[in-house]
Design a protein around this motif. Structure first.
Motif, PDB file in Angstrom:
ATOM      1  N   UNK A  29    -100.014  95.360  -5.544  1.00 41.42           N
ATOM      2  CA  UNK A  29    -101.101  95.133  -6.243  1.00 41.42           C
ATOM      3  C   UNK A  29    -100.699  94.996  -7.519  1.00 41.42           C
ATOM      4  N   UNK A  30     -99.832  95.852  -8.343  1.00 42.40           N
ATOM      5  CA  UNK A  30     -99.396  95.579  -9.520  1.00 42.40           C
ATOM      6  C   UNK A  30     -98.501  94.406  -9.766  1.00 42.40           C
ATOM      7  N   UNK A  31     -97.604  94.186  -8.571  1.00 39.26           N
ATOM      8  CA  UNK A  31     -96.845  92.962  -8.645  1.00 39.26           C
ATOM      9  C   UNK A  31     -97.734  91.825  -8.658  1.00 39.26           C
ATOM     10  N   UNK A  32     -98.601  91.679  -7.811  1.00 36.61           N
ATOM     11  CA  UNK A  32     -99.783  90.617  -7.915  1.00 36.61           C
ATOM     12  C   UNK A  32    -100.064  90.095  -9.192  1.00 36.61           C
ATOM     13  N   UNK A  33    -100.344  91.192  -9.933  1.00 34.06           N
ATOM     14  CA  UNK A  33    -101.064  91.219 -11.363  1.00 34.06           C
ATOM     15  C   UNK A  33     -99.939  90.698 -12.172  1.00 34.06           C
ATOM     16  N   UNK A  34     -98.844  91.096 -12.220  1.00 30.65           N
ATOM     17  CA  UNK A  34     -97.642  90.760 -13.135  1.00 30.65           C
ATOM     18  C   UNK A  34     -97.303  89.285 -12.759  1.00 30.65           C
ATOM     19  N   UNK A  35     -97.393  88.932 -11.650  1.00 31.40           N
ATOM     20  CA  UNK A  35     -97.089  87.510 -11.309  1.00 31.40           C
ATOM     21  C   UNK A  35     -97.936  86.471 -12.008  1.00 31.40           C
ATOM     22  N   UNK A 146     -95.636  89.574 -25.160  1.00 33.95           N
ATOM     23  CA  UNK A 146     -96.876  89.894 -25.732  1.00 33.95           C
ATOM     24  C   UNK A 146     -98.108  90.050 -24.667  1.00 33.95           C
ATOM     25  N   UNK A 147     -98.031  88.940 -23.915  1.00 37.42           N
ATOM     26  CA  UNK A 147     -98.944  88.828 -22.543  1.00 37.42           C
ATOM     27  C   UNK A 147     -98.824  89.918 -21.581  1.00 37.42           C
ATOM     28  N   UNK A 148     -97.534  90.511 -21.764  1.00 40.96           N
ATOM     29  CA  UNK A 148     -97.167  91.723 -20.683  1.00 40.96           C
ATOM     30  C   UNK A 148     -98.215  92.905 -21.067  1.00 40.96           C
ATOM     31  N   UNK A 149     -98.550  92.910 -22.349  1.00 40.22           N
ATOM     32  CA  UNK A 149     -99.371  94.047 -22.791  1.00 40.22           C
ATOM     33  C   UNK A 149    -100.584  94.394 -22.061  1.00 40.22           C
ATOM     34  N   UNK A 150    -101.006  93.176 -21.281  1.00 41.94           N
ATOM     35  CA  UNK A 150    -102.155  93.207 -20.409  1.00 41.94           C
ATOM     36  C   UNK A 150    -101.769  94.230 -19.124  1.00 41.94           C
ATOM     37  N   UNK A 151    -100.422  94.440 -18.924  1.00 47.99           N
ATOM     38  CA  UNK A 151    -100.075  95.275 -17.724  1.00 47.99           C
ATOM     39  C   UNK A 151    -100.063  96.719 -18.099  1.00 47.99           C
ATOM     40  N   UNK A 152    -100.214  97.045 -19.244  1.00 48.64           N
ATOM     41  CA  UNK A 152     -99.867  98.634 -19.627  1.00 48.64           C
ATOM     42  C   UNK A 152    -100.728  99.642 -18.999  1.00 48.64           C
ATOM     43  N   UNK A 153    -102.200  99.041 -19.117  1.00 49.67           N
ATOM     44  CA  UNK A 153    -103.158 100.223 -18.411  1.00 49.67           C
ATOM     45  C   UNK A 153    -102.895  99.946 -17.102  1.00 49.67           C
ATOM     46  N   UNK A 154    -102.905  98.999 -16.585  1.00 52.60           N
ATOM     47  CA  UNK A 154    -102.691  98.748 -14.910  1.00 52.60           C
ATOM     48  C   UNK A 154    -101.575  99.463 -14.482  1.00 52.60           C
TER      49      UNK A 154
END
Length: 168
Positions: A29-35, A146-154
């Protein structure tokens, strides 16, 4: 990444964490979000064991080349200083820069990857691991980082969910 694509991907991630009963499902699920958020040809998760000063791969998108097994000593280079001391993501956008830090650079190159973004995950003031994304050379631009910051909480949620499932 559009707001709609991000919202849909985040919703799918949330639903997966709410329903999965397997640790691998959390990481997928995290990989799909990161993609959606950043993109990665190769995606791995490393977990840190501070008691032994070792790290181990707990998830991989390429199990043949990067199996989930074993541990290795902490990589105490400028990479470590960046992600652990400075608490910043580590970015290398050429295979030469990757080779300066990672001894498996030839395997990375053979997989068609020449850039890396390692996102450190901190919980309770301790680094618990890293989310590792690899792609073409020069892929991880400042805008993507910068966009990867959206992955921090996830990523934090994923580490906590995986820990919860592992205890069951």
């Amino acid at each position: 990444m559009t707001e709609t694509a991000f919202a849909e991907a985040l919703g799918a991630f949330d639903a997966a964490l709410a329903t999965t009963t397997e640790v691998e499902g959390v990481w997928k699920a995290l990989q799909a979000l990161a993609d959606v958020v950043v993109g990665a040809k190769l995606f791995t998760i490393m977990k840190v064991d501070w008691a032994t000063e070792r790290s181990g791969r707990v998830y991989t998108s390429h199990p043949d080349e990067y199996p989930v097994s074993g541990t290795k000593p902490m990589n105490r280079t400028h990479w470590f200083d960046t992600i652990h001391i400075q608490r910043k993501p580590f970015v290398a956008n050429t295979i030469k820069d990757i080779a300066d830090v990672f001894p498996d650079h030839e395997t990375i190159w053979q997989l068609g990857c020449g850039s890396v973004l390692n996102w450190p995950v901190f919980i309770a003031d301790q680094m618990v691991g890293t989310v590792n994304m690899l792609h073409d050379e020069h892929f991880y631009t400042p805008a993507r980082v910068e966009a990867a910051k959206h992955l921090s909480l996830a990523a934090k949620a994923a580490f906590l969910a995986a820990e919860h499932l592992a205890r069951k």
